[in-house]
Scaffold this motif. Structure first.
Motif: not given
Length: 351
Positions: A156-158, A153-154, A160
């Motif tokens: 993916y967020v970074l 998740a980390l 994006w």
């Protein structure tokens, strides 16, 4: 092209199956490869149940599997069979996860290991052991699954930036993985010998001492994931094209990428929690399956079967190569997968 009805062409190599008003396109070569892989997996599993420090005849293995009892109940029924089933489930989950992640990233060198799932699981396990938040070893798989999901998740967020760019996604995953790996190495350096040895064994990826307790949750996750995998198989087809073409076909690209990524990460994290990080299976399984089936997209069924065959066969070799010692299966797959990765890098460079 071949035609089944006027004005309705279909690519050569496909057959149409019809059942009670439902129609299904079947890739004949993929179906044949899947059938061969099923037979190969069954053969490897039987050989693994027979081979070991004490040889068990196939007839006795079959007798134990039917529940008739005998002198080999302990060796076959309680030690070997649960381990073999777990290895097949872990390999299938990793093969599926690798196919999903490689489709999203459009990169044959990508895998859940690359995007930090294994490193996140290891770092979470380290933190749990270091802080004493885990009272029993049985809780470590759940901690590992949580760590893998949080790490992915980390990443993916970074990664994006007005959408998910595959190259940024992979590079961010590599960076996060390096940072988490440093946390693990720091713990190994500073911790007591017994705790360090326990973690090192888990980090190597091993099926030794594992069985139904780990296979049950993983099998349940795979069963619950079946509807999502059916959707994923359809969503992967347009994503094999470039993003603009897929969007022009009406596909919500970012939503599909997110769904495939989440599904792949859940499968990889659950497999890692069950057996530890077993490297290169998620990387090599889908690519081997694609070369066997010769399909434009990564085949999910063949990827799962290929991953299962690889893990079960590697575990068989790992525990019979240097008796009575057992090599962790993750160490063996990494030993074989390293040269394969170098070959794949060279091939990609020439392209």
């Amino acid at each position: 092209m071949t035609t089944t009805a006027p004005g309705r062409p279909r690519p050569a190599g496909l057959s149409v199956l019809r059942f009670r008003g439902l129609s299904l396109l079947l890739h004949r070569r993929s179906a044949a490869v899947a059938a061969v892989l099923v037979l190969l997996l069954a053969g490897v599993m039987l050989l693994s149940a027979c081979a070991g420090q004490s040889y068990v005849p196939p007839g006795e293995v079959w007798r134990v599997l039917r529940g008739h009892g005998g002198p080999y109940d302990l060796v076959v029924g309680e030690l070997r069979v649960p381990r073999i089933v777990l290895g097949a489930l872990v390999g299938a989950a990793l093969g599926l996860s690798g196919a999903l992640v490689q489709t999203v990233t459009r990169n044959p060198l990508a895998s859940p290991d690359v995007i930090g799932v294994g490193h996140g699981a290891a770092a979470a396990t380290v933190l749990a052991l270091a802080t004493g938040t885990v009272a029993s070893p049985g809780a470590l798989p759940a901690v590992a699954v949580t760590g893998g999901l949080v790490a992915a998740a980390l990443v993916y967020v970074l990664a994006w930036r007005h959408g998910m760019q595959p190259s940024r996604f992979v590079l961010t995953g590599v960076g996060i993985g390096v940072a988490l790996s440093a946390v693990v190495q720091l713990y190994l350096t500073e911790s007591e010998l017994a705790a360090a040895e326990q973690l090192k064994l888990w980090l190597a990826g091993s099926l030794n001492g594992r069985g139904w307790e780990q296979a049950g949750p993983l099998g349940l996750v795979l069963l619950l994931a079946l509807p999502a995998l059916v959707w994923a198989n359809r969503a992967m087809r347009p994503l094999g094209l470039d993003a603009d073409t897929a969007a022009a076909l009406g596909v919500r690209v970012h939503r599909a990428q997110l769904g495939l990524t989440v599904l792949g990460v859940v499968l990889a994290a659950t497999a890692t929690g069950a057996a530890g990080p077993i490297g290169f299976v998620a990387l090599t399984g889908p690519q081997l399956a694609r070369r066997l089936t010769r399909t434009p997209q990564l085949p999910l069924i063949a990827s799962a079967l290929t991953g299962a065959v690889v893990v079960v066969a590697a575990d068989l070799v790992a525990r019979t190569l240097i008796p009575p010692l057992e090599i962790p299966v993750g160490a063996l797959t990494s030993l074989v997968g390293g040269p394969y990765l170098l070959w794949l890098l060279g091939r990609s460079g020439r392209r």
